[in-house]
Motif scaffolding. Structure first.
Motif, short mmCIF file in Angstrom:
data_model
loop_
_atom_site.label_atom_id
_atom_site.label_comp_id
_atom_site.label_asym_id
_atom_site.label_seq_id
_atom_site.Cartn_x
_atom_site.Cartn_y
_atom_site.Cartn_z
N VAL A 1 3.17 3.21 75.57
CA VAL A 1 4.03 2.23 76.24
C VAL A 1 4.97 2.92 77.22
O VAL A 1 5.12 2.49 78.37
CB VAL A 1 4.83 1.42 75.20
CG1 VAL A 1 5.91 0.57 75.90
CG2 VAL A 1 3.91 0.52 74.40
N MET A 2 5.61 4.01 76.77
CA MET A 2 6.54 4.71 77.64
C MET A 2 5.81 5.37 78.82
O MET A 2 6.31 5.37 79.95
CB MET A 2 7.31 5.77 76.85
CG MET A 2 8.22 5.20 75.79
SD MET A 2 9.36 6.44 75.10
CE MET A 2 10.41 6.76 76.51
N ALA A 3 4.61 5.91 78.58
CA ALA A 3 3.85 6.51 79.67
C ALA A 3 3.46 5.47 80.71
O ALA A 3 3.54 5.72 81.92
CB ALA A 3 2.60 7.21 79.11
N ILE B 1 10.70 9.26 81.63
CA ILE B 1 10.06 8.30 80.74
C ILE B 1 8.56 8.60 80.64
O ILE B 1 7.98 8.59 79.54
CB ILE B 1 10.28 6.86 81.24
CG1 ILE B 1 11.76 6.48 81.11
CG2 ILE B 1 9.42 5.87 80.47
CD1 ILE B 1 12.11 5.13 81.71
N LEU B 2 7.94 8.90 81.77
CA LEU B 2 6.51 9.24 81.78
C LEU B 2 6.25 10.51 80.97
O LEU B 2 5.32 10.55 80.14
CB LEU B 2 6.03 9.41 83.22
CG LEU B 2 4.58 9.89 83.40
CD1 LEU B 2 3.62 8.90 82.77
CD2 LEU B 2 4.27 10.07 84.89
N ALA B 3 7.06 11.53 81.21
CA ALA B 3 6.87 12.81 80.51
C ALA B 3 7.10 12.65 79.01
O ALA B 3 6.35 13.21 78.19
CB ALA B 3 7.82 13.86 81.08
N PHE B 4 8.12 11.88 78.64
CA PHE B 4 8.41 11.69 77.21
C PHE B 4 7.28 10.91 76.54
O PHE B 4 6.91 11.19 75.39
CB PHE B 4 9.74 10.97 77.03
CG PHE B 4 10.23 10.93 75.62
CD1 PHE B 4 10.54 12.10 74.95
CD2 PHE B 4 10.36 9.73 74.95
CE1 PHE B 4 10.99 12.07 73.63
CE2 PHE B 4 10.81 9.69 73.63
CZ PHE B 4 11.12 10.86 72.98
N GLY B 5 6.72 9.93 77.25
CA GLY B 5 5.60 9.18 76.71
C GLY B 5 4.40 10.06 76.46
O GLY B 5 3.75 9.98 75.40
N VAL B 6 4.08 10.92 77.42
CA VAL B 6 2.96 11.86 77.26
C VAL B 6 3.23 12.80 76.09
O VAL B 6 2.33 13.11 75.29
CB VAL B 6 2.73 12.65 78.56
CG1 VAL B 6 1.70 13.75 78.35
CG2 VAL B 6 2.28 11.70 79.68
#
Length: 205
Positions: free
Chosen positions: A66-68, A101-106
């Motif tokens: 979801v975050m990614a 947000i993208l990095a944390f999702g990954v």
């Protein structure tokens, strides 16, 4: 000021209450299933396997996806706005938030995969330990010189060798962690008693 204090207080309460509730629910579920006496696998001889619970991996993976997706969508929107109308380009802070947000999702998705690989296969006299993306490690029970509590919200055990190096870690929330504790307490009574002197069961076979 009041909002900041309220936010910090709420975060502290959540950080304290959530682990307590999760641990209580896990213990209740384990108690409802009952403790089964470990029997060796007919093929491998493995008594039991200590591993993370499925809901932990699923929860991390879902939140990560979801975050990614949100981070990627924010990045896409920012790029579209910047190319179509440079004068209305989104602020730099928006880009930082999108990338974070993208990095944390990954990272969460990778953590879920690492948890899926993490396990301890237990035999009578040895363990095969694998944590995250590290290589498997065979640990003989005779190699364990000391046991220490694992510093996490849910407790656990850290096994160390004679040189003080970590041999393996078992988190208290992991499936079959209680079986591992009983196994170490029974097979290594002197090490257990010396490591956890407050536990009277450590001196028993």
């Amino acid at each position: 000021m009041h909002i900041t204090v309220l936010s910090v207080s709420l975060a502290l309460v959540i950080g304290i209450v959530v682990p307590i509730v999760v641990a209580a629910l896990v213990r209740r579920g384990d108690a409802a299933r009952g403790k089964t006496f470990p029997m060796p696998d007919a093929v491998t001889g493995v008594l039991f396997e200590v591993r993370t619970r499925r809901w932990q991996r699923v929860l991390l993976r879902v939140i990560g996806y979801v975050m990614a997706i949100v981070g990627a969508f924010m990045t896409f929107i920012g790029a579209v706005v910047g190319f179509t109308d440079p004068d209305e380009a989104l602020p730099f802070g928006f880009w930082i938030a999108a990338v974070l947000i993208l990095a944390f999702g990954v990272w969460l998705v990778m953590m879920a995969s690492a948890l899926g690989r993490t396990r301890l296969q237990v035999w009578e006299d040895r363990l095969l330990a694998r944590r995250g993306f590290r290589a498997e490690r065979l640990v003989l029970l005779s190699d364990i010189a000391r046991l220490t509590p694992y510093a996490s919200q849910y407790g656990g055990i850290v096994a160390k060798g004679a040189d003080g190096g970590k041999l393996f870690i078992s988190d208290g929330l992991e499936l079959n962690h209680d079986l591992l504790a009983d196994h170490l307490r029974t097979r290594l009574p002197q090490v257990w008693a010396a490591s956890f002197p407050g536990d009277a069961r450590g001196a028993r076979r």
